[in-house]
Scaffold this motif. Structure first.
Motif, PDB file in Angstrom:
ATOM      1  N   UNK A  43       0.841  -1.192   0.000  1.00 19.98           N
ATOM      2  CA  UNK A  43       0.000   0.000   0.000  1.00 19.98           C
ATOM      3  C   UNK A  43       0.880   1.247   0.000  1.00 19.98           C
ATOM      4  N   UNK A  44       0.526   2.206  -0.846  1.00 23.03           N
ATOM      5  CA  UNK A  44       1.300   3.442  -0.961  1.00 23.03           C
ATOM      6  C   UNK A  44       0.362   4.557  -1.390  1.00 23.03           C
ATOM      7  N   UNK A  45       0.978   5.706  -1.689  1.00 23.58           N
ATOM      8  CA  UNK A  45       0.157   6.857  -2.053  1.00 23.58           C
ATOM      9  C   UNK A  45      -0.662   6.599  -3.300  1.00 23.58           C
ATOM     10  N   UNK A  46      -0.096   5.852  -4.258  1.00 22.62           N
ATOM     11  CA  UNK A  46      -0.791   5.573  -5.503  1.00 22.62           C
ATOM     12  C   UNK A  46      -1.223   4.120  -5.619  1.00 22.62           C
ATOM     13  N   UNK A  47      -1.155   3.388  -4.522  1.00 20.10           N
ATOM     14  CA  UNK A  47      -1.604   1.992  -4.498  1.00 20.10           C
ATOM     15  C   UNK A  47      -2.572   1.832  -3.338  1.00 20.10           C
ATOM     16  N   UNK A  48      -3.818   1.555  -3.635  1.00 23.24           N
ATOM     17  CA  UNK A  48      -4.853   1.383  -2.617  1.00 23.24           C
ATOM     18  C   UNK A  48      -5.083  -0.113  -2.382  1.00 23.24           C
ATOM     19  N   UNK A  49      -5.208  -0.471  -1.116  1.00 25.62           N
ATOM     20  CA  UNK A  49      -5.413  -1.874  -0.736  1.00 25.62           C
ATOM     21  C   UNK A  49      -6.768  -2.013  -0.060  1.00 25.62           C
ATOM     22  N   UNK A  50      -7.616  -2.861  -0.612  1.00 21.57           N
ATOM     23  CA  UNK A  50      -8.921  -3.181  -0.028  1.00 21.57           C
ATOM     24  C   UNK A  50      -8.913  -4.646   0.363  1.00 21.57           C
ATOM     25  N   UNK A  51      -9.159  -4.912   1.633  1.00 18.13           N
ATOM     26  CA  UNK A  51      -9.048  -6.272   2.140  1.00 18.13           C
ATOM     27  C   UNK A  51     -10.188  -6.550   3.108  1.00 18.13           C
ATOM     28  N   UNK A  52     -10.490  -7.827   3.363  1.00 12.76           N
ATOM     29  CA  UNK A  52     -11.537  -8.168   4.334  1.00 12.76           C
ATOM     30  C   UNK A  52     -11.136  -7.750   5.739  1.00 12.76           C
ATOM     31  N   UNK A  53     -12.134  -7.621   6.606  1.00 17.21           N
ATOM     32  CA  UNK A  53     -11.837  -7.270   7.982  1.00 17.21           C
ATOM     33  C   UNK A  53     -11.298  -8.437   8.786  1.00 17.21           C
ATOM     34  N   UNK A  54     -11.569  -9.662   8.328  1.00 15.00           N
ATOM     35  CA  UNK A  54     -11.094 -10.864   9.028  1.00 15.00           C
ATOM     36  C   UNK A  54      -9.829 -11.379   8.353  1.00 15.00           C
ATOM     37  N   UNK A  55      -9.018 -12.179   9.065  1.00 17.79           N
ATOM     38  CA  UNK A  55      -7.811 -12.747   8.466  1.00 17.79           C
ATOM     39  C   UNK A  55      -8.121 -13.567   7.220  1.00 17.79           C
ATOM     40  N   UNK A  56      -7.156 -13.600   6.297  1.00 14.71           N
ATOM     41  CA  UNK A  56      -7.267 -14.397   5.069  1.00 14.71           C
ATOM     42  C   UNK A  56      -6.190 -15.475   5.153  1.00 14.71           C
ATOM     43  N   UNK A  57      -6.492 -16.636   5.763  1.00 17.77           N
ATOM     44  CA  UNK A  57      -5.460 -17.649   5.984  1.00 17.77           C
ATOM     45  C   UNK A  57      -5.123 -18.438   4.728  1.00 17.77           C
ATOM     46  N   UNK A  58      -3.837 -18.649   4.537  1.00 22.73           N
ATOM     47  CA  UNK A  58      -3.336 -19.487   3.445  1.00 22.73           C
ATOM     48  C   UNK A  58      -2.101 -20.220   3.945  1.00 22.73           C
ATOM     49  N   UNK A  59      -1.778 -21.381   3.360  1.00 25.13           N
ATOM     50  CA  UNK A  59      -0.506 -22.024   3.706  1.00 25.13           C
ATOM     51  C   UNK A  59       0.648 -21.059   3.453  1.00 25.13           C
ATOM     52  N   UNK A  60       1.687 -21.077   4.288  1.00 23.15           N
ATOM     53  CA  UNK A  60       2.771 -20.094   4.161  1.00 23.15           C
ATOM     54  C   UNK A  60       3.364 -19.996   2.766  1.00 23.15           C
ATOM     55  N   UNK A  61       3.638 -21.135   2.122  1.00 25.15           N
ATOM     56  CA  UNK A  61       4.231 -21.091   0.784  1.00 25.15           C
ATOM     57  C   UNK A  61       3.288 -20.431  -0.204  1.00 25.15           C
ATOM     58  N   UNK A  62       2.001 -20.774  -0.132  1.00 24.80           N
ATOM     59  CA  UNK A  62       1.026 -20.182  -1.055  1.00 24.80           C
ATOM     60  C   UNK A  62       0.879 -18.689  -0.821  1.00 24.80           C
ATOM     61  N   UNK A  63       0.859 -18.267   0.447  1.00 23.73           N
ATOM     62  CA  UNK A  63       0.730 -16.844   0.754  1.00 23.73           C
ATOM     63  C   UNK A  63       1.932 -16.058   0.230  1.00 23.73           C
TER      64      UNK A  63
END
Length: 401
Positions: A274-294
């Protein structure tokens, strides 16, 4: 932080062992004349007296109470029970008279319960029960009653100790989380009152001055957004392990192992983008994934943003959208650049420029996912990344197990 609800139990056991030893010696002194071989009993009580006083530090806490000590302690108790047939007269044994260690034996069993829980208590009390039955020669009502009483009491105390340790670990973890949260809030306040305000001022003044100062202001604005996202989202917590009283009942910080031992919240890996010209929209709850996949998915997002900066220009804006579906995670990276002309990707691959093919599609293909690129000239580019929650790598590891 160090705490223990077991310490009172260990202190009570220490006092019980001393009092039970004195009781056994006093009981023997009252019926000394009735023993067939009093010398055997006296020798045993000397050993019991010295052993009980010398090992008081061993029953001060679970860490000092080692397996070797417990084995020797139980052996002394069982030996005393079996020596009763040698030292005492048969008539008193048949009438249900006390063994040489008497109630001191219960202290040995309780030490097992406090150290290892109900399973250890069941093992120790079973050994004592067999020794009592062998000493009596035949099971009587009083003998069976005493054996069952010790067995049930030891198991019950062992179970209570296990529950107390579980509660202790939960409380220690809760207190540690509370302390971490307070420290994070304090840092957030300090950062907001100082660093973020300075960065915002640099951004505004740089835009007004122009020239090289404008570029400096733009960079300050990007850092302000990234830092604000990090503060609002919270720091990624370090791993901690709770240990029971056998190891000091503490919560220790440990390093994360390199292998895939648990899911990772994808949001924590995407937050730095996330930066001044990059906006990040994400869920309010955690998004779990296996470490390698994440990690691979986050790297693919980084590659997509690199393409935005390289081909759409430094002034192009980008948006990251994270969607947590029941069976898969979808991350969309969209920009407002000029788009990609038709056939340009195929031409780039033919020229050996495989950034999109390898950095994005290749990463997701190994995970069983996909990457779809949609671009309309003049309307920007959209990259849709999909990764199943049960990736191929995790399935393979599960099958090996």
């Amino acid at each position: 932080m160090t705490m223990s609800v077991e310490l009172p139990l260990w202190r009570a056991l220490t006092a019980y062992r001393v009092l039970a030893m004195l009781y056994a010696v006093g009981l023997f002194a009252t019926v000394y004349d009735g023993f067939v071989r009093p010398g055997v009993a006296i020798a045993y009580y000397v050993v019991l007296f010295v052993w009980t006083l010398a090992t008081l530090p061993r029953v001060a806490n679970a860490a000092a109470c080692t397996k070797r000590f417990l084995a020797v302690d139980l052996t002394i108790a069982i030996t005393g029970i079996l020596l009763t047939r040698v030292a005492d007269e048969a008539a008193r044994i048949a009438e249900g008279g006390p063994t040489l260690p008497s109630i001191w034996t219960a202290g040995s069993v309780l030490a097992f319960a406090l150290k290892g829980g109900w399973r250890w208590a069941a093992f120790a009390s079973t050994g004592v029960a067999l020794a009592n039955l062998a000493e009596r020669g035949a099971p009587t009502r009083d003998t069976v009653h005493n054996v069952i009483l010790v067995w049930v009491a030891a198991i019950a105390i062992g179970y209570v100790v296990e529950v107390a340790r579980a509660s202790e670990r939960t409380l220690a973890r809760a207190l540690e989380i509370e302390a971490t949260t307070r420290e994070r809030e304090r840092l957030a306040r300090d950062i907001h009152d100082s660093v973020l305000q300075v960065l915002a001022m640099v951004q505004r003044r740089g835009a007004v001055i122009g020239g090289e100062a404008a570029e400096l202001g733009r960079m300050a604005g990007e850092q302000e957004v990234a830092l604000r996202t990090l503060v609002s989202g919270g720091l990624v917590p370090v791993s901690r392990v709770s240990e029971d009283e056998a190891e000091g009942a503490v919560v220790r910080t440990v390093d994360e192992p390199d292998d895939d031992t648990g899911p990772v919240d994808l949001r924590s890996l995407l937050a730095p983008y996330a930066a001044a010209k990059v906006s990040l929209a994400e869920p309010g709850a955690p998004v779990p994934l296996p470490p390698a996949a994440a990690r691979e998915l986050a790297a693919a997002v980084g590659a997509a943003l690199d393409n935005v900066r390289k081909h759409a220009g430094e002034q192009a804006r980008a948006w990251i959208l994270v969607e947590d579906e029941p069976d898969e995670v979808i991350v969309t990276v969209r920009d407002d650049g000029p788009g990609i002309p038709d056939g340009r990707l195929a031409q780039a691959e033919g020229e050996g420029r495989l950034g999109v093919a390898l950095s994005i599609r290749g990463r997701l293909r190994e995970l069983g996912g996909s990457a779809d690129l949609i671009s309309v000239p003049g309307q920007g580019t959209e990259v849709e990344l999909k990764v199943p929650k049960q990736t191929q790598s995790s399935q393979g590891k599960a099958a090996k197990r």
